[in-house]
Design an enzyme around this catalytic site. Structure first.
Site, short mmCIF file in Angstrom:
data_model
loop_
_atom_site.label_atom_id
_atom_site.label_comp_id
_atom_site.label_asym_id
_atom_site.label_seq_id
_atom_site.Cartn_x
_atom_site.Cartn_y
_atom_site.Cartn_z
CG HIS A 209 -0.01 0.26 2.24
ND1 HIS A 209 0.24 -0.96 2.97
CD2 HIS A 209 -0.44 1.88 3.62
CE1 HIS A 209 1.27 -0.59 4.12
NE2 HIS A 209 0.02 1.18 3.75
C1 UD1 Z 1 -1.83 5.14 6.25
C2 UD1 Z 1 -0.80 5.61 7.08
C3 UD1 Z 1 0.45 4.60 6.78
C4 UD1 Z 1 -0.45 3.41 7.12
C5 UD1 Z 1 -1.64 3.25 6.76
C6 UD1 Z 1 -2.41 1.49 6.85
C7 UD1 Z 1 -0.76 7.94 7.08
C8 UD1 Z 1 0.75 9.07 6.01
N1 UD1 Z 1 0.00 6.91 6.58
O1 UD1 Z 1 -1.80 5.48 4.46
O2 UD1 Z 1 1.06 4.78 7.84
O3 UD1 Z 1 0.37 2.17 6.77
O4 UD1 Z 1 -2.70 4.17 6.78
O5 UD1 Z 1 -3.32 1.44 6.13
O6 UD1 Z 1 -0.92 8.49 7.71
N2 UD1 Z 1 -9.41 5.01 1.53
C9 UD1 Z 1 -10.46 4.17 1.19
N3 UD1 Z 1 -10.76 4.19 2.62
C10 UD1 Z 1 -10.48 4.24 3.81
C11 UD1 Z 1 -9.56 4.81 3.85
C12 UD1 Z 1 -8.83 5.34 2.71
O7 UD1 Z 1 -10.90 4.10 0.13
O8 UD1 Z 1 -11.06 4.09 4.70
C13 UD1 Z 1 -8.64 6.05 0.13
C14 UD1 Z 1 -8.46 7.08 -0.08
O9 UD1 Z 1 -8.69 7.13 -1.84
C15 UD1 Z 1 -7.19 7.55 0.35
C16 UD1 Z 1 -6.30 6.25 0.25
O10 UD1 Z 1 -7.18 5.23 0.58
O11 UD1 Z 1 -6.88 8.59 -0.25
C17 UD1 Z 1 -5.40 6.62 0.93
O12 UD1 Z 1 -5.52 6.61 2.72
P1 UD1 Z 1 -4.72 7.65 4.08
O13 UD1 Z 1 -5.65 7.62 4.69
O14 UD1 Z 1 -4.47 9.05 2.88
O15 UD1 Z 1 -3.34 6.85 3.84
P2 UD1 Z 1 -2.88 5.26 3.83
O16 UD1 Z 1 -2.37 5.00 2.00
O17 UD1 Z 1 -4.31 4.25 3.86
#
Ligand code: UD1
Length: 363
Positions: A209
């Site tokens: 991821h």
């Molecule tokens: C975040 C953490 C990372 C952790 C990971 C575990 C930061 C900088 N990164 O990364 O350290 O390892 O979580 O999962 O905080 N999204 C959904 N549904 C959700 C959450 C996210 O669809 O419930 C999608 C969205 O499109 C979003 C993308 O995933 O833009 C990324 O989510 P984000 O929370 O920004 O970072 P992660 O890649 O999940």
């Protein structure tokens, strides 16, 4: 005393669950520690959030800031605005943050600017790689933290070397491993396990991821092609993070031995880790779990903030070039993987130590 506990993203939930449990146990006998649980809403899907609250028996948050997705800056800003209001309405003696996600840093800054003490669980770890948002989150959070709880002596030494005083640093172990030990007996096979005829120790488990691995479609497809080639004829299970799913869907990539599934709840995911022949991942937290479960783990990153998973545990740093996986996969297939052991104080009692230190200091 009053604590506000912050959780925002999936890897936070397994770190706060045992701390809340230890507070509740402390409160049976000692003077009460009152706590409020604040969910920032950084992760909001049922499969990225709610399922963990249910399985790990985490109480419903007292406040959910509902910030949702966004750029790093937008997310940080939204969390700070929401958390400032929360703290103004419910001022605690201490804000406790865990891990290294955006919510960790944003809430630490907000609390400190209101002159509220901050405790950081999993403080002092460093990858040295400033291209990862988590590394910036760690450095910023630790620069303003009052009480540091560390998972290793090395992390404590890093903090001391940066000028933090020894009386603010506590080497306590790993709360995520508390959760692992508390749930080890209850791990359960995913619903599709039997129907899909998976067998223990005969499949590889993959998670990817990190933006560097998954955001570019050609790069991700190249990674998957190499993983499938290197693990053949074994099957591969890949629970897909929403961020990765978007890119895989767009690419249309599929392979007869590759089983893609939605993100899994904690008990199902750890079942797959425990029974895997080996794990291939770019996560940091999973390398701690494979270390404790003694499962061979290959990390597709160029650096790690958790070196003990390599020097003591069963993890190896492969790099981001998937071709480099080949010699490691040969070792797995020959049954030649190193025998690791478990780092000091990763014993299932870290949260009790944390709560005792907080109680001694504030009560
Ligand atoms: C975040 C953490 C990372 C952790 C990971 C575990 C930061 C900088 N990164 O990364 O350290 O390892 O979580 O999962 O905080 N999204 C959904 N549904 C959700 C959450 C996210 O669809 O419930 C999608 C969205 O499109 C979003 C993308 O995933 O833009 C990324 O989510 P984000 O929370 O920004 O970072 P992660 O890649 O999940």
């Amino acid at each position: 005393m009053k604590i506000t506990i912050v959780a925002g993203a999936r890897p936070n939930f397994m770190k706060i669950a045992p701390i809340i449990r230890a507070i509740n146990e402390h409160n049976i006998e000692g003077p009460k520690i009152e706590f409020r649980l604040v969910h920032t809403g950084q992760h909001y899907d049922k499969k990225m959030s709610d399922d963990f609250f249910v399985q790990l028996r985490i109480p419903q948050p007292d406040n959910n800031l509902g910030v949702g997705s966004g750029t790093q800056a937008a997310q940080t800003a939204a969390i700070m605005v929401g958390f400032e209001k929360e703290l103004q309405e419910n001022r605690p003696d201490l804000v406790l943050v865990v891990g290294d996600v955006t919510s960790t840093m944003a809430c630490a800054i907000t609390a400190k600017k209101l002159c509220i003490d901050v405790a950081h669980v999993e403080a002092g770890i460093r990858s040295g790689d400033l291209t990862m948002p988590e590394e910036i989150n760690r450095i910023v959070t630790d620069s303003i933290t009052d009480i540091f709880f560390t998972t290793t002596q090395e992390a404590s030494q890093t903090l001391e070397a940066s000028g933090k005083t020894a009386d603010s640093i506590f080497f306590v172990g790993n709360t995520m491993i508390d959760t692992l030990f508390q749930n080890l007996e209850n791990l359960q096979a995913p619903a599709w396990w039997k129907e899909e005829e998976f067998t223990s120790k005969e499949y590889f488990l993959v998670t990817l991821h990190r933006p560097a691995n998954v955001d570019d479609m050609n790069n991700l497809v190249n990674l998957l092609q190499n993983i499938m080639k290197g693990t053949s004829p074994s099957r591969v299970i890949f629970p897909v993070h929403p961020r990765t799913k978007k890119v895989i869907d767009q690419s249309g990539y599929a392979h007869p031995h590759l089983y893609l599934t939605d993100p899994l709840p904690y008990l199902e995911f750890l079942y797959l880790v425990k029974n895997a022949k080996a794990v291939i991942t770019d996560s940091g937290g999973i390398t701690e779990e494979t270390t404790v479960l003694s499962v061979p783990c290959m990390t597709l990153r160029n650096s790690t903030e958790r070196p003990e998973t390599i020097t003591i545990g069963s993890n190896e740093l492969v790099g981001t070039d998937p071709v480099k996986l080949v010699p490691f996969l040969v070792k797995v297939n020959e049954g030649n993987w190193k025998k690791g052991s478990i780092p000091a104080l990763w014993d299932g009692h870290t949260s009790e130590r944390i709560v005792k230190i907080i109680a001694d200091r504030y009560q």
